[in-house]
Design an enzyme around this catalytic site. Structure first.
Site, PDB file in Angstrom:
ATOM      1  N   ARG A  36       3.928 -20.444  27.031  1.00  0.00           N
ATOM      2  CA  ARG A  36       5.129 -20.091  26.266  1.00  0.00           C
ATOM      3  C   ARG A  36       4.716 -19.281  25.023  1.00  0.00           C
ATOM      4  O   ARG A  36       3.680 -19.558  24.415  1.00  0.00           O
ATOM      5  CB  ARG A  36       5.864 -21.346  25.780  1.00  0.00           C
ATOM      6  CG  ARG A  36       6.430 -22.207  26.887  1.00  0.00           C
ATOM      7  CD  ARG A  36       7.641 -21.565  27.549  1.00  0.00           C
ATOM      8  NE  ARG A  36       8.295 -22.471  28.467  1.00  0.00           N
ATOM      9  CZ  ARG A  36       7.978 -22.634  29.745  1.00  0.00           C
ATOM     10  NH1 ARG A  36       6.978 -21.921  30.267  1.00  0.00           N
ATOM     11  NH2 ARG A  36       8.620 -23.498  30.509  1.00  0.00           N
ATOM     12  N   ASP A  47       0.953  -9.252   4.182  1.00  0.00           N
ATOM     13  CA  ASP A  47      -0.202  -8.888   5.023  1.00  0.00           C
ATOM     14  C   ASP A  47      -1.541  -9.100   4.321  1.00  0.00           C
ATOM     15  O   ASP A  47      -2.574  -9.148   4.975  1.00  0.00           O
ATOM     16  CB  ASP A  47      -0.103  -7.413   5.448  1.00  0.00           C
ATOM     17  CG  ASP A  47       1.209  -7.106   6.160  1.00  0.00           C
ATOM     18  OD1 ASP A  47       1.789  -8.025   6.758  1.00  0.00           O
ATOM     19  OD2 ASP A  47       1.653  -5.941   6.107  1.00  0.00           O
ATOM     20  N   GLU A  96       0.196  -9.611  15.356  1.00  0.00           N
ATOM     21  CA  GLU A  96       0.993  -8.566  16.022  1.00  0.00           C
ATOM     22  C   GLU A  96       0.184  -7.289  16.297  1.00  0.00           C
ATOM     23  O   GLU A  96       0.479  -6.548  17.224  1.00  0.00           O
ATOM     24  CB  GLU A  96       2.225  -8.214  15.181  1.00  0.00           C
ATOM     25  CG  GLU A  96       1.875  -7.641  13.802  1.00  0.00           C
ATOM     26  CD  GLU A  96       3.073  -7.288  12.945  1.00  0.00           C
ATOM     27  OE1 GLU A  96       4.220  -7.477  13.373  1.00  0.00           O
ATOM     28  OE2 GLU A  96       2.839  -6.807  11.810  1.00  0.00           O
ATOM     29  N   GLU A 111       0.814  -1.214   0.000  1.00  0.00           N
ATOM     30  CA  GLU A 111       0.000   0.000   0.000  1.00  0.00           C
ATOM     31  C   GLU A 111       0.861   1.284   0.000  1.00  0.00           C
ATOM     32  O   GLU A 111       0.635   2.187  -0.804  1.00  0.00           O
ATOM     33  CB  GLU A 111      -0.913  -0.088   1.241  1.00  0.00           C
ATOM     34  CG  GLU A 111      -1.672   1.126   1.585  1.00  0.00           C
ATOM     35  CD  GLU A 111      -1.258   1.657   2.952  1.00  0.00           C
ATOM     36  OE1 GLU A 111      -0.697   0.902   3.771  1.00  0.00           O
ATOM     37  OE2 GLU A 111      -1.464   2.857   3.163  1.00  0.00           O
TER      38      GLU A 111
HETATM   39  O1  F6P Z   1       4.145  -5.174   5.862  1.00  0.00           O
HETATM   40  C1  F6P Z   1       4.922  -6.327   5.978  1.00  0.00           C
HETATM   41  C2  F6P Z   1       5.458  -6.474   7.384  1.00  0.00           C
HETATM   42  O2  F6P Z   1       6.154  -7.689   7.450  1.00  0.00           O
HETATM   43  C3  F6P Z   1       4.406  -6.375   8.483  1.00  0.00           C
HETATM   44  O3  F6P Z   1       3.650  -7.554   8.626  1.00  0.00           O
HETATM   45  C4  F6P Z   1       5.275  -6.035   9.669  1.00  0.00           C
HETATM   46  O4  F6P Z   1       4.542  -5.333  10.652  1.00  0.00           O
HETATM   47  C5  F6P Z   1       6.328  -5.150   9.060  1.00  0.00           C
HETATM   48  O5  F6P Z   1       6.368  -5.432   7.677  1.00  0.00           O
HETATM   49  C6  F6P Z   1       7.710  -5.348   9.632  1.00  0.00           C
HETATM   50  O6  F6P Z   1       8.555  -4.403   9.092  1.00  0.00           O
HETATM   51  P1  F6P Z   1      10.134  -4.407   9.289  1.00  0.00           P
HETATM   52  O7  F6P Z   1      10.702  -5.280   8.209  1.00  0.00           O
HETATM   53  O8  F6P Z   1      10.510  -2.975   9.131  1.00  0.00           O
HETATM   54  O9  F6P Z   1      10.408  -4.962  10.654  1.00  0.00           O
END
Ligand code: F6P
Length: 364
Positions: free
Chosen positions: A282, A142, A237, A118
């Site tokens: 865990r 994503d 996350e 995006e």
């Molecule tokens: O947009 C892809 C993604 O892997 C997300 O799922 C995640 O939050 C982010 O990028 C992680 O980004 P970076 O590679 O900067 O840690």
């Protein structure tokens, strides 16, 4: 129109299948048009520095199954708000987009294929409005891009996450533990939901449905009372508690881009559960393992179709659009229709109904 010289760059976070797209664009442009294919190195930063490498059928021969991107990428290089870290630690922000347009013109390209999610496609659209003949190709693990059924990279991430869950199932059952798996996805719960269903999770927590810790604990206790003190929890996350906020981490990425780095909800949840039930808990954070490695067959096919169709669209002069999958067809969607839109999981979707109908708790 005959294509003579085309450019391609990969932007944003990497994912599996980028090289399949690069290979398809290169082969379709050379085989169909005898064009020269210019790979721009390091995402949009390469459009500022002018760093390129020529792509040929030979140089892209063995990359179909290779993870990552042979062109490199960055999720910190927006030329419209170009951030540079000075030696004293301060950050300067400047608009380098005119410089990028100049570099593009000097390259003598007929068009630029912008492969990204995006954020990258929004930058691509801004460059289209500045006169660059952009065609967008949708990528992200994503799966949160609007107007396409799937983005490539997503199915591979789902495969990786469900494989991880399979492994947590066996160790969790052996030790009778509560096992939590935290996966990526930003504000969208697609990876957590689909891999959670595929991997037999008992509880799935996604950003779209803020969770109630009492409901989560009830499910664990219900299972324990039924003779199974072992539970598997899949958490995205970006998931958050009712009335709470997403959990983020301080990072260089935060300083440079102003985008919070998500992560930590799995351990937060583990601590919440430990306070309420007398079971071992865990947490595993899958992290960038979801982004690396060889693409699954679906993503190889999707990446190849998107790359090939993008070259066809360029030859027809259909710029300012993104190639997209509207199963079973490839279609073009104007980049203007994407602006700022992120597709999250609809809370009333059949997928969520399906999960709940078989007893999976969504934490509500
Ligand atoms: O947009 C892809 C993604 O892997 C997300 O799922 C995640 O939050 C982010 O990028 C992680 O980004 P970076 O590679 O900067 O840690």
């Amino acid at each position: 129109m005959a294509l003579k010289r085309v450019g391609i760059l990969t932007g944003g976070g990497d994912c599996s299948g980028l090289n399949a797209v690069i290979r398809a664009v290169t082969r379709a442009a050379i085989i169909g048009h005898n064009a020269t294919v210019v790979g721009i190195v390091g995402g949009f930063e390469g459009l500022i520095s002018g760093q390129t490498e020529e792509l040929t059928v030979k140089s892209t021969r063995d990359i179909l199954t290779l993870g990552g991107t042979i062109l490199g990428t960055t999720n910190k290089g927006n030329p419209f708000e170009f951030r540079e870290l000075a030696a004293d630690g301060s950050i300067t922000v400047s608009d380098q987009s005119d410089r990028a347009v100049e570099v593009y013109k000097k390259m003598g390209l007929d068009c630029l294929f912008v492969v990204g999610g995006e954020g990258t496609l929004e930058i691509g659209y801004r460059f289209f409005k500045k006169g660059i003949s952009v065609i967008g190709i949708p990528k992200t693990i994503d799966n949160d891009l609007d107007k396409t059924d799937y983005t490539f990279g997503y199915q591979t991430a789902v495969e990786v996450a469900s494989d991880a869950l399979d492994r947590l199932q066996t160790t969790g059952r052996s030790h009778q533990r509560v096992m939590i798996l935290e996966v990526m996805g930003r504000t969208a719960g697609w990876i957590a939901l689909e891999s959670g269903i595929a991997g037999g999770a008992h509880i799935i927590l996604i950003p779209e449905i803020p969770y109630n810790i009492d409901r989560v604990v009830e499910k664990i206790q219900l299972r324990a009372k039924g003779g199974s003190p072992f539970s598997i929890i899949m958490v995205a996350e970006g998931a958050k508690e009712e009335g709470g906020d997403v959990i983020t981490q301080a990072s260089a990425s935060t300083r440079l881009q102003g985008v919070p780095q998500l992560g930590g909800v799995g351990q937060y949840l583990a601590d919440q559960i430990k306070k309420r039930v007398d079971l071992e808990v865990r947490c595993t954070v899958l992290g960038h393992i979801q982004r690396g490695g060889s693409p699954c067959a679906f993503d190889r096919v999707l990446g190849t179709r998107l790359g090939s169709f993008a070259v066809q669209a360029a030859a027809e002069g259909k710029f300012g659009a993104m190639v997209a999958l509207h199963t079973p067809q490839m279609v073009l969607v104007p980049l203007s229709e994407l602006a700022g839109k992120v597709r999250t999981v609809p809370v009333d979707s059949q997928l969520i109904q399906c999960a709940e109908s078989i007893g999976i708790s969504m934490g509500r």
